[in-house]
Design a protein around this motif. Structure first.
Motif, PDB file in Angstrom:
ATOM      1  N   ASP A  22       0.826  -1.215   0.000  1.00  0.00           N
ATOM      2  CA  ASP A  22       0.000   0.000   0.000  1.00  0.00           C
ATOM      3  C   ASP A  22       0.856   1.258   0.000  1.00  0.00           C
ATOM      4  OD1 ASP A  22      -2.349  -1.469  -0.042  1.00  0.00           O
ATOM      5  OD2 ASP A  22      -2.611  -1.383   2.143  1.00  0.00           O
ATOM      6  N   PHE A  23       1.937   1.253   0.771  1.00  0.00           N
ATOM      7  CA  PHE A  23       2.809   2.426   0.801  1.00  0.00           C
ATOM      8  C   PHE A  23       3.460   2.639  -0.561  1.00  0.00           C
ATOM      9  CE2 PHE A  23       6.743   4.716   2.289  1.00  0.00           C
ATOM     10  CZ  PHE A  23       6.099   5.899   2.577  1.00  0.00           C
ATOM     11  N   ALA A  24       3.857   1.551  -1.207  1.00  0.00           N
ATOM     12  CA  ALA A  24       4.429   1.656  -2.547  1.00  0.00           C
ATOM     13  C   ALA A  24       3.436   2.315  -3.496  1.00  0.00           C
ATOM     14  CB  ALA A  24       4.824   0.278  -3.062  1.00  0.00           C
ATOM     15  N   GLU A  25       2.188   1.935  -3.385  1.00  0.00           N
ATOM     16  CA  GLU A  25       1.155   2.525  -4.234  1.00  0.00           C
ATOM     17  C   GLU A  25       0.972   4.016  -3.916  1.00  0.00           C
ATOM     18  OE1 GLU A  25      -3.473   1.665  -4.580  1.00  0.00           O
ATOM     19  OE2 GLU A  25      -2.242  -0.027  -5.265  1.00  0.00           O
ATOM     20  N   ILE A  26       0.995   4.349  -2.637  1.00  0.00           N
ATOM     21  CA  ILE A  26       0.812   5.739  -2.208  1.00  0.00           C
ATOM     22  C   ILE A  26       1.904   6.637  -2.784  1.00  0.00           C
ATOM     23  CG2 ILE A  26       0.949   7.281  -0.195  1.00  0.00           C
ATOM     24  CD1 ILE A  26      -0.457   5.002   1.410  1.00  0.00           C
ATOM     25  N   ILE A  27       3.150   6.166  -2.754  1.00  0.00           N
ATOM     26  CA  ILE A  27       4.250   7.016  -3.220  1.00  0.00           C
ATOM     27  C   ILE A  27       4.620   6.745  -4.681  1.00  0.00           C
ATOM     28  CG2 ILE A  27       5.161   7.367  -0.896  1.00  0.00           C
ATOM     29  CD1 ILE A  27       7.460   5.442  -1.628  1.00  0.00           C
ATOM     30  N   GLY A  28       3.902   5.842  -5.314  1.00  0.00           N
ATOM     31  CA  GLY A  28       4.102   5.615  -6.737  1.00  0.00           C
ATOM     32  C   GLY A  28       5.381   4.897  -7.103  1.00  0.00           C
ATOM     33  N   THR A  29       5.678   3.828  -6.387  1.00  0.00           N
ATOM     34  CA  THR A  29       6.881   3.060  -6.686  1.00  0.00           C
ATOM     35  C   THR A  29       6.563   1.576  -6.627  1.00  0.00           C
ATOM     36  OG1 THR A  29       9.251   2.868  -6.200  1.00  0.00           O
ATOM     37  CG2 THR A  29       7.757   2.934  -4.302  1.00  0.00           C
ATOM     38  N   ASP A  30       7.499   0.781  -7.024  1.00  0.00           N
ATOM     39  CA  ASP A  30       7.364  -0.672  -6.985  1.00  0.00           C
ATOM     40  C   ASP A  30       7.527  -1.154  -5.533  1.00  0.00           C
ATOM     41  OD1 ASP A  30       8.880  -3.557  -7.298  1.00  0.00           O
ATOM     42  OD2 ASP A  30       7.449  -3.149  -8.932  1.00  0.00           O
ATOM     43  N   PRO A  31       6.737  -2.143  -5.119  1.00  0.00           N
ATOM     44  CA  PRO A  31       6.866  -2.636  -3.734  1.00  0.00           C
ATOM     45  C   PRO A  31       8.279  -3.077  -3.368  1.00  0.00           C
ATOM     46  CG  PRO A  31       4.847  -3.463  -4.702  1.00  0.00           C
ATOM     47  CD  PRO A  31       5.606  -2.771  -5.810  1.00  0.00           C
ATOM     48  N   SER A  32       9.045  -3.578  -4.331  1.00  0.00           N
ATOM     49  CA  SER A  32      10.413  -3.998  -4.003  1.00  0.00           C
ATOM     50  C   SER A  32      11.271  -2.812  -3.560  1.00  0.00           C
ATOM     51  CB  SER A  32      11.063  -4.704  -5.187  1.00  0.00           C
ATOM     52  OG  SER A  32      11.185  -3.821  -6.286  1.00  0.00           O
ATOM     53  N   ASN A  33      10.945  -1.616  -4.014  1.00  0.00           N
ATOM     54  CA  ASN A  33      11.685  -0.423  -3.569  1.00  0.00           C
ATOM     55  C   ASN A  33      11.421  -0.108  -2.103  1.00  0.00           C
ATOM     56  OD1 ASN A  33      12.896   0.018  -6.057  1.00  0.00           O
ATOM     57  ND2 ASN A  33      11.219   1.311  -6.770  1.00  0.00           N
ATOM     58  N   ILE A  34      10.248  -0.441  -1.614  1.00  0.00           N
ATOM     59  CA  ILE A  34       9.924  -0.167  -0.208  1.00  0.00           C
ATOM     60  C   ILE A  34      10.852  -0.944   0.706  1.00  0.00           C
ATOM     61  CG2 ILE A  34       8.124  -0.307   1.569  1.00  0.00           C
ATOM     62  CD1 ILE A  34       7.691   1.844  -0.662  1.00  0.00           C
ATOM     63  N   TYR A  35      11.148  -2.180   0.370  1.00  0.00           N
ATOM     64  CA  TYR A  35      12.078  -2.965   1.185  1.00  0.00           C
ATOM     65  C   TYR A  35      13.441  -2.285   1.251  1.00  0.00           C
ATOM     66  CZ  TYR A  35       8.635  -6.680   1.154  1.00  0.00           C
ATOM     67  OH  TYR A  35       7.487  -7.402   1.326  1.00  0.00           O
ATOM     68  N   ARG A  36      13.902  -1.742   0.138  1.00  0.00           N
ATOM     69  CA  ARG A  36      15.187  -1.026   0.128  1.00  0.00           C
ATOM     70  C   ARG A  36      15.120   0.241   0.972  1.00  0.00           C
ATOM     71  NH1 ARG A  36      16.234  -2.840  -5.755  1.00  0.00           N
ATOM     72  NH2 ARG A  36      14.158  -2.056  -6.023  1.00  0.00           N
ATOM     73  N   ILE A  37      14.009   0.964   0.863  1.00  0.00           N
ATOM     74  CA  ILE A  37      13.838   2.205   1.632  1.00  0.00           C
ATOM     75  C   ILE A  37      13.894   1.920   3.128  1.00  0.00           C
ATOM     76  CG2 ILE A  37      12.152   3.993   2.272  1.00  0.00           C
ATOM     77  CD1 ILE A  37      11.230   3.875  -0.724  1.00  0.00           C
ATOM     78  N   LEU A  38      13.181   0.882   3.547  1.00  0.00           N
ATOM     79  CA  LEU A  38      13.096   0.584   4.980  1.00  0.00           C
ATOM     80  C   LEU A  38      14.391   0.021   5.550  1.00  0.00           C
ATOM     81  CD1 LEU A  38       9.471  -0.848   5.133  1.00  0.00           C
ATOM     82  CD2 LEU A  38      10.247   1.513   5.447  1.00  0.00           C
ATOM     83  N   LYS A  39      15.295  -0.446   4.694  1.00  0.00           N
ATOM     84  CA  LYS A  39      16.589  -0.948   5.151  1.00  0.00           C
ATOM     85  C   LYS A  39      17.608   0.177   5.322  1.00  0.00           C
ATOM     86  CE  LYS A  39      16.444  -5.629   3.363  1.00  0.00           C
ATOM     87  NZ  LYS A  39      17.089  -6.594   2.461  1.00  0.00           N
ATOM     88  N   LYS A  40      17.318   1.337   4.745  1.00  0.00           N
ATOM     89  CA  LYS A  40      18.268   2.451   4.805  1.00  0.00           C
ATOM     90  C   LYS A  40      18.289   3.082   6.198  1.00  0.00           C
ATOM     91  CE  LYS A  40      18.051   3.870  -0.009  1.00  0.00           C
ATOM     92  NZ  LYS A  40      17.808   5.008  -0.908  1.00  0.00           N
ATOM     93  N   ASP A  41      19.492   3.374   6.668  1.00  0.00           N
ATOM     94  CA  ASP A  41      19.583   4.044   7.974  1.00  0.00           C
ATOM     95  C   ASP A  41      19.441   5.548   7.834  1.00  0.00           C
ATOM     96  OD1 ASP A  41      22.027   4.487   6.782  1.00  0.00           O
ATOM     97  OD2 ASP A  41      23.223   3.874   8.507  1.00  0.00           O
ATOM     98  N   SER A  42      19.523   6.061   6.586  1.00  0.00           N
ATOM     99  CA  SER A  42      19.297   7.488   6.367  1.00  0.00           C
ATOM    100  C   SER A  42      18.563   7.668   5.042  1.00  0.00           C
ATOM    101  CB  SER A  42      20.625   8.256   6.341  1.00  0.00           C
ATOM    102  OG  SER A  42      21.416   7.839   5.248  1.00  0.00           O
ATOM    103  N   LEU A  43      17.884   8.782   4.926  1.00  0.00           N
ATOM    104  CA  LEU A  43      17.143   9.118   3.715  1.00  0.00           C
ATOM    105  C   LEU A  43      17.396  10.580   3.382  1.00  0.00           C
ATOM    106  CD1 LEU A  43      13.702   7.477   4.602  1.00  0.00           C
ATOM    107  CD2 LEU A  43      15.337   6.640   2.914  1.00  0.00           C
TER     108      LEU A  43
END
Length: 75
Positions: A22-43
């Motif tokens: 759902d978050f991937a859909e909200i921000i307009g990205t592929d769900p696999s990108n969400i896993y990468r985002i959540l693994k990052k210690d900084s953004l």
């Protein structure tokens, strides 16, 4: 020890019952990108700002509060 920003985002998603899909859909990205985002210690700031808006949660305040807690409010 620094704050792991991806974990902060994941925690807010969990509290709001928002799936990674759902978050991937909200921000307009592929769900696999969400896993990468959540693994990052900084953004990047613009990413964190967007996630704050989309999740209606002020991550900048969280970071400020954590800084004050760890540093006794002093710089």
């Amino acid at each position: 020890m620094f704050v792991h920003v991806g974990e902060m985002v994941a925690e807010v998603m969990y509290q709001q019952h928002i799936s990674k899909y759902d978050f991937a859909e909200i921000i307009g990205t592929d769900p696999s990108n969400i896993y990468r985002i959540l693994k990052k210690d900084s953004l990047e700031i613009n990413q964190l700002y967007r996630y704050s808006k989309e999740l209606n949660h002020n991550f900048f305040k969280d970071l400020s509060d954590e800084f004050e807690k760890k540093n006794g409010g002093a710089l």
